[in-house]
Scaffold this active site. Structure first.
Site, PDB file in Angstrom:
ATOM      1  N   LYS A 281       0.868  -1.181   0.000  1.00 56.37           N
ATOM      2  CA  LYS A 281       0.000   0.000   0.000  1.00 56.37           C
ATOM      3  C   LYS A 281       0.901   1.226   0.000  1.00 56.37           C
ATOM      4  O   LYS A 281       1.794   1.344   0.846  1.00 56.37           O
ATOM      5  CB  LYS A 281      -0.917   0.051   1.224  1.00 56.37           C
ATOM      6  CG  LYS A 281      -1.745   1.356   1.223  1.00 56.37           C
ATOM      7  CD  LYS A 281      -2.846   1.354   2.246  1.00 56.37           C
ATOM      8  CE  LYS A 281      -2.433   2.008   3.532  1.00 56.37           C
ATOM      9  NZ  LYS A 281      -3.609   2.319   4.390  1.00 56.37           N
TER      10      LYS A 281
ATOM     11  N   ASN B  72     -15.144  14.754  22.087  1.00 56.21           N
ATOM     12  CA  ASN B  72     -14.154  15.152  21.095  1.00 56.21           C
ATOM     13  C   ASN B  72     -13.568  16.492  21.504  1.00 56.21           C
ATOM     14  O   ASN B  72     -14.288  17.355  22.014  1.00 56.21           O
ATOM     15  CB  ASN B  72     -14.781  15.252  19.699  1.00 56.21           C
ATOM     16  CG  ASN B  72     -13.720  15.287  18.611  1.00 56.21           C
ATOM     17  OD1 ASN B  72     -12.773  14.495  18.633  1.00 56.21           O
ATOM     18  ND2 ASN B  72     -13.854  16.201  17.673  1.00 56.21           N
TER      19      ASN B  72
ATOM     20  N   GLY C  34      -6.047   5.418  17.203  1.00 54.41           N
ATOM     21  CA  GLY C  34      -5.536   6.624  16.557  1.00 54.41           C
ATOM     22  C   GLY C  34      -4.020   6.727  16.512  1.00 54.41           C
ATOM     23  O   GLY C  34      -3.467   7.382  15.640  1.00 54.41           O
TER      24      GLY C  34
ATOM     25  N   LYS D 218       2.500  10.263  18.746  1.00 53.14           N
ATOM     26  CA  LYS D 218       1.059  10.398  18.997  1.00 53.14           C
ATOM     27  C   LYS D 218       0.729   9.682  20.309  1.00 53.14           C
ATOM     28  O   LYS D 218       1.404   8.710  20.687  1.00 53.14           O
ATOM     29  CB  LYS D 218       0.245   9.767  17.859  1.00 53.14           C
ATOM     30  CG  LYS D 218       0.203  10.585  16.581  1.00 53.14           C
ATOM     31  CD  LYS D 218      -0.814   9.972  15.625  1.00 53.14           C
ATOM     32  CE  LYS D 218      -0.735  10.575  14.245  1.00 53.14           C
ATOM     33  NZ  LYS D 218      -1.597   9.859  13.285  1.00 53.14           N
TER      34      LYS D 218
END
Ligand code: NAD
Length: 319
Positions: free
Chosen positions: A66, A158, A218, A224
């Site tokens: 990919k 969120n 995520g 992260k």
């Protein structure tokens, strides 16, 4: 060579197709019949990222790559910022067999991984689904999760609350009441999916109650972070691939802090294959660190090629 354009994927590959393809892929990884090649990822400047994820699944007869990345200027071009394309090869001859649009497939395979973890690890009586994140991937995560447990409510948080109503519309579409809540109320959730691009923990240890299953989806890059490493220390930790989990997944922080070791992390494929135990009690916390591996992309692309052939929508070209 078969070409399956991006525009055909939505009509070809269902959530269930993706679930079956990814479960078979994780199982083949656990049996040692499938492995990922080293990932290449380059920063091109101005926020652009480009790279390759590739691998070989001997059991599925699938090999390929990919290629894609993140191109923040695309919004102005009217196309998605995330771009990916899958190229498949015959593992015996090396001949290219298919070129497949990979944008929607990325969302489907990521949601399938999370749903497989919920199916295998969450309590069977889980009723409240907690969503942390409301971006592009979140809607796919919610739809896939709702297929594997009989949830009766969604609670969601969120950082950018203006994004929540769109996720609420997806919940309404599948018949689930939806409530925007502060993070403190995530203790009400039996399953929590985190799917943000956060650089530091949003979900803290005190926000997670006993018996919860977390699918942390995520964190797929160094730097992260979505959840407090103390949660990983308290949980039994599962992942798609341990090597990625400890370097670029959510576990990178708990590993760096010395809270857990790589040996403490179980590949979900081992649970699928019956080689490792899943949930042991109603009270324990289970956490799936979904980092996203190339073999997942190849698995869903291969399913798309098969389904395109069955439906007669595959274009064939000589290379
Ligand atoms: P998006 O840009 O559509 O949404 C980003 C989300 O993160 C939003 O909910 C936003 O409010 C939130 N967010 C942004 N900054 C934040 C911060 N500082 N703290 C907390 N939340 C913050 O992105 P997306 O396409 O939905 O992807 C979400 C994440 O999932 C990204 O990090 C992406 O790289 C990752 N991803 C992982 C996989 C995998 O296989 N694990 C696959 C695809 C995407």
């Amino acid at each position: 060579m078969i070409i399956v354009p991006e525009s055909e994927i939505a009509g070809l590959v269902t959530t269930e197709d993706a679930f079956a393809a990814i479960e078979a892929c994780f199982a083949a990884m656990a049996r040692g019949e499938a492995y990922n090649f080293p990932v290449i990822r380059e920063a091109l400047g101005e926020g652009r990222q480009y790279g390759f994820k590739s691998g070989l699944d001997r059991a599925g007869g699938v090999m390929g790559v990919k290629s894609g990345g993140y191109f923040p200027g695309n919004a102005g071009r009217g196309i998605p910022n995330h771009q990916s394309t899958v190229l498949l090869f015959d593992p015996e001859s090396g001949r290219p067999t298919a070129l497949v649009g990979g944008n929607l497939l990325t969302a489907l395979r990521t949601a399938a991984a999370s749903a497989i973890s919920i199916d295998r690890l969450a309590r069977t009586d889980a009723k409240v689904l907690g969503m942390v994140g409301a971006g592009h991937q979140a809607q796919f995560q919610l739809r896939a999760a709702a297929k594997v447990r009989d949830f009766d409510k969604v609670v969601a948080w969120n950082l950018h609350p203006e994004m929540l109503p769109k996720l609420g519309e997806v919940a309404a579409e599948i018949g689930l009441p939806f409530e925007a809540v502060p993070l403190e109320r995530m203790t009400e959730a039996d399953v929590i999916i985190t799917i943000t691009s956060s650089p530091k923990a949003s979900l803290l240890d005190a926000h997670v109650g006993p018996g919860t299953h977390l699918a942390c989806m995520g964190t797929d890059t160094k730097g992260k972070q979505e959840v407090d490493p103390a949660i990983l220390a308290r949980a039994r930790v599962f992942t798609d691939e341990v090597a990625q989990s400890v370097t670029l997944g959510e576990a990178q922080h708990a590993i760096a802090n010395g809270l857990i070791k790589a040996e403490d992390i179980t590949p979900i494929g081992a649970v699928i294959e019956g080689l490792a135990e899943g949930r042991r009690s109603a009270d324990e916390i289970t956490l799936f660190d979904g980092t996203g591996v190339g073999l997942q992309d190849l698995a869903v692309a291969s399913a798309a090629v098969r389904l395109a052939g069955q439906k007669g929508v595959a274009a064939e070209v000589e290379v």
